[in-house]
Write an enzyme that holds these catalytic residues in place. Structure first.
Site, PDB file in Angstrom:
ATOM      1  N   ASN A 266      21.284  44.118  54.084  1.00 43.05           N
ATOM      2  CA  ASN A 266      20.734  44.252  55.448  1.00 43.05           C
ATOM      3  C   ASN A 266      21.855  44.374  56.475  1.00 43.05           C
ATOM      4  O   ASN A 266      21.734  45.116  57.449  1.00 43.05           O
ATOM      5  CB  ASN A 266      19.806  43.074  55.773  1.00 43.05           C
ATOM      6  CG  ASN A 266      18.430  43.274  55.166  1.00 43.05           C
ATOM      7  OD1 ASN A 266      17.668  44.126  55.615  1.00 43.05           O
ATOM      8  ND2 ASN A 266      18.127  42.513  54.125  1.00 43.05           N
TER       9      ASN A 266
ATOM     10  N   MET B 146      20.716  32.057  54.105  1.00 45.02           N
ATOM     11  CA  MET B 146      19.876  31.161  53.315  1.00 45.02           C
ATOM     12  C   MET B 146      19.939  29.695  53.726  1.00 45.02           C
ATOM     13  O   MET B 146      19.425  28.844  53.022  1.00 45.02           O
ATOM     14  CB  MET B 146      20.253  31.265  51.828  1.00 45.02           C
ATOM     15  CG  MET B 146      20.113  32.646  51.266  1.00 45.02           C
ATOM     16  SD  MET B 146      18.408  33.242  51.324  1.00 45.02           S
ATOM     17  CE  MET B 146      18.560  34.782  50.430  1.00 45.02           C
TER      18      MET B 146
ATOM     19  N   ILE C  78      18.982  26.789  56.410  1.00 43.10           N
ATOM     20  CA  ILE C  78      18.147  26.489  57.573  1.00 43.10           C
ATOM     21  C   ILE C  78      18.988  25.697  58.565  1.00 43.10           C
ATOM     22  O   ILE C  78      19.754  24.839  58.182  1.00 43.10           O
ATOM     23  CB  ILE C  78      16.901  25.704  57.124  1.00 43.10           C
ATOM     24  CG1 ILE C  78      15.993  26.641  56.337  1.00 43.10           C
ATOM     25  CG2 ILE C  78      16.169  25.091  58.306  1.00 43.10           C
ATOM     26  CD1 ILE C  78      14.828  25.975  55.676  1.00 43.10           C
TER      27      ILE C  78
ATOM     28  N   ASN D 271      15.496  37.102  62.667  1.00 45.54           N
ATOM     29  CA  ASN D 271      15.544  36.961  61.202  1.00 45.54           C
ATOM     30  C   ASN D 271      14.709  38.061  60.545  1.00 45.54           C
ATOM     31  O   ASN D 271      13.742  38.541  61.127  1.00 45.54           O
ATOM     32  CB  ASN D 271      14.990  35.590  60.797  1.00 45.54           C
ATOM     33  CG  ASN D 271      15.098  35.339  59.298  1.00 45.54           C
ATOM     34  OD1 ASN D 271      16.123  35.627  58.663  1.00 45.54           O
ATOM     35  ND2 ASN D 271      14.036  34.818  58.707  1.00 45.54           N
TER      36      ASN D 271
ATOM     37  N   HIS E 116      12.417  38.697  57.146  1.00 51.94           N
ATOM     38  CA  HIS E 116      11.771  37.999  56.042  1.00 51.94           C
ATOM     39  C   HIS E 116      11.025  39.016  55.165  1.00 51.94           C
ATOM     40  O   HIS E 116      10.289  39.857  55.690  1.00 51.94           O
ATOM     41  CB  HIS E 116      10.792  36.941  56.567  1.00 51.94           C
ATOM     42  CG  HIS E 116      10.109  36.214  55.464  1.00 51.94           C
ATOM     43  ND1 HIS E 116      10.747  35.230  54.739  1.00 51.94           N
ATOM     44  CD2 HIS E 116       8.877  36.359  54.919  1.00 51.94           C
ATOM     45  CE1 HIS E 116       9.917  34.796  53.802  1.00 51.94           C
ATOM     46  NE2 HIS E 116       8.778  35.458  53.880  1.00 51.94           N
TER      47      HIS E 116
ATOM     48  N   VAL F 269      10.141  27.221  60.322  1.00 50.10           N
ATOM     49  CA  VAL F 269      10.665  28.221  59.382  1.00 50.10           C
ATOM     50  C   VAL F 269       9.733  29.443  59.327  1.00 50.10           C
ATOM     51  O   VAL F 269       8.543  29.302  59.034  1.00 50.10           O
ATOM     52  CB  VAL F 269      10.827  27.623  57.964  1.00 50.10           C
ATOM     53  CG1 VAL F 269      11.400  28.661  57.009  1.00 50.10           C
ATOM     54  CG2 VAL F 269      11.705  26.387  57.995  1.00 50.10           C
ATOM     55  N   ASP F 270      10.284  30.608  59.635  1.00 53.62           N
ATOM     56  CA  ASP F 270       9.530  31.875  59.672  1.00 53.62           C
ATOM     57  C   ASP F 270       8.373  31.835  60.676  1.00 53.62           C
ATOM     58  O   ASP F 270       7.395  32.578  60.544  1.00 53.62           O
ATOM     59  CB  ASP F 270       8.985  32.247  58.276  1.00 53.62           C
ATOM     60  CG  ASP F 270      10.098  32.469  57.265  1.00 53.62           C
ATOM     61  OD1 ASP F 270      11.162  32.978  57.658  1.00 53.62           O
ATOM     62  OD2 ASP F 270       9.918  32.131  56.091  1.00 53.62           O
TER      63      ASP F 270
ATOM     64  N   ALA G 291      11.232  48.982  53.746  1.00 51.58           N
ATOM     65  CA  ALA G 291      10.917  48.234  54.967  1.00 51.58           C
ATOM     66  C   ALA G 291      12.139  47.567  55.615  1.00 51.58           C
ATOM     67  O   ALA G 291      12.511  47.912  56.740  1.00 51.58           O
ATOM     68  CB  ALA G 291       9.836  47.191  54.676  1.00 51.58           C
ATOM     69  N   GLU G 292      12.776  46.641  54.909  1.00 48.74           N
ATOM     70  CA  GLU G 292      13.813  45.816  55.554  1.00 48.74           C
ATOM     71  C   GLU G 292      14.923  46.637  56.201  1.00 48.74           C
ATOM     72  O   GLU G 292      15.257  46.435  57.371  1.00 48.74           O
ATOM     73  CB  GLU G 292      14.438  44.855  54.535  1.00 48.74           C
ATOM     74  CG  GLU G 292      13.470  43.831  53.993  1.00 48.74           C
ATOM     75  CD  GLU G 292      14.142  42.816  53.086  1.00 48.74           C
ATOM     76  OE1 GLU G 292      15.237  42.342  53.402  1.00 48.74           O
ATOM     77  OE2 GLU G 292      13.561  42.492  52.036  1.00 48.74           O
TER      78      GLU G 292
HETATM   79  C1  GRF Z   1      16.511  39.949  51.997  1.00 47.56           C
HETATM   80  O1  GRF Z   1      15.404  40.111  51.159  1.00 47.56           O
HETATM   81  C2  GRF Z   1      16.072  39.326  53.292  1.00 47.56           C
HETATM   82  O2  GRF Z   1      14.811  39.714  53.704  1.00 47.56           O
HETATM   83  C3  GRF Z   1      16.076  37.876  52.949  1.00 47.56           C
HETATM   84  O3  GRF Z   1      17.176  37.713  52.082  1.00 47.56           O
HETATM   85  C4  GRF Z   1      17.500  38.941  51.439  1.00 47.56           C
HETATM   86  C5  GRF Z   1      18.925  39.260  51.746  1.00 47.56           C
HETATM   87  O4  GRF Z   1      19.448  40.367  51.109  1.00 47.56           O
HETATM   88  N1  GRF Z   1      16.060  37.064  54.126  1.00 47.56           N
HETATM   89  P1  GRF Z   1      20.834  40.996  51.583  1.00 47.56           P
HETATM   90  O5  GRF Z   1      21.886  39.903  51.535  1.00 47.56           O
HETATM   91  O6  GRF Z   1      20.676  41.546  52.969  1.00 47.56           O
HETATM   92  O7  GRF Z   1      21.140  42.075  50.587  1.00 47.56           O
END
Ligand code: GRF
Length: 197
Positions: free
Chosen positions: A14, A92, A94, A109, A111, A151-152, A181-182
């Site tokens: 990401n 990862m 919190i 963030n 998700h 959280v979220d 998507a992401e």
């Molecule tokens: C992704 O699935 C994101 O949505 C989640 O953790 C993962 C991270 O992947 N929060 P990356 O480190 O960006 O490859």
């Protein structure tokens, strides 16, 4: 132009999507630093290759496991780098405390599910995808949202749906959700926030 600080823990795909979006989708902000809570995160290499300053701040090793100190240290670094907007891109850990207070409504963030499904405590990594397959939903996706103390649970900024296909495993689904998507909505949503929309 807003200054963006990205927090990561792992592979950083990401983060890579944000780096690649700079100058095209992402026009109103630029990444000024990347901070990881894991010294081995491959995302740190991606940042270095793109010439972006990096820092490692670990909760246990650097802050004695103290969550407030961890939050304070990250906050200090973000301020030092004159960060306006923080993006959690696969972060990862919190956190609460000072960082959340100082950067209220300025932390984003991503998700990997359609919130409010398959989110909250423990729903990280492959877990949301496992849960989606176990439940038997036909559509899942990704959500970009503001971070608050739930959280979220912060305001949703953008969502994109992804179809589940026959034979999907959590790993296959995770990859499809990232690709479809992401990596698309994260840069779009960050641009939206940087632009002040
Ligand atoms: C992704 O699935 C994101 O949505 C989640 O953790 C993962 C991270 O992947 N929060 P990356 O480190 O960006 O490859």
């Amino acid at each position: 132009m807003k200054n963006i600080g990205v927090l990561i823990s792992g592979g950083g795909t990401n983060l890579q999507a944000l780096i690649d979006a700079q100058g095209n989708v992402l026009k109103s902000g630029r990444i000024v630093c990347v901070c990881s809570n894991n010294a081995d995160a491959y995302g740190l290499e991606r940042a270095k290759k793109a010439g972006i300053p990096t820092k490692v701040i670990r909760k246990k090793a650097d802050c004695g496991g103290d969550g407030d100190e961890f939050s304070r240290r990250i906050c200090e670094y973000m301020k030092e780098m004159q960060v306006d907007i923080i993006v959690l891109a696969g972060f990862m850990a919190i956190f609460g405390g000072e960082l959340l207070k100082e950067y209220a409504d300025r932390i984003i963030n991503i998700h990997p599910s359609l919130i409010p499904s398959f989110c909250g405590e423990g729903m990280y990594g492959l877990h949301p995808h496992e849960a989606a397959l176990k439940y038997g939903v036909k559509v899942t996706g990704a959500t970009v949202h503001l971070v608050n103390d739930v959280v979220d649970g912060g305001k949703i900024l953008m969502q994109k749906a992804v179809y589940i296909e026959d034979g999907d495993t959590p790993e296959i689904l995770q990859k499809r959700v990232m690709e479809q998507a992401e990596w698309k909505i994260l840069p779009q949503a960050v641009e939206m926030i940087c632009k002040g929309e």
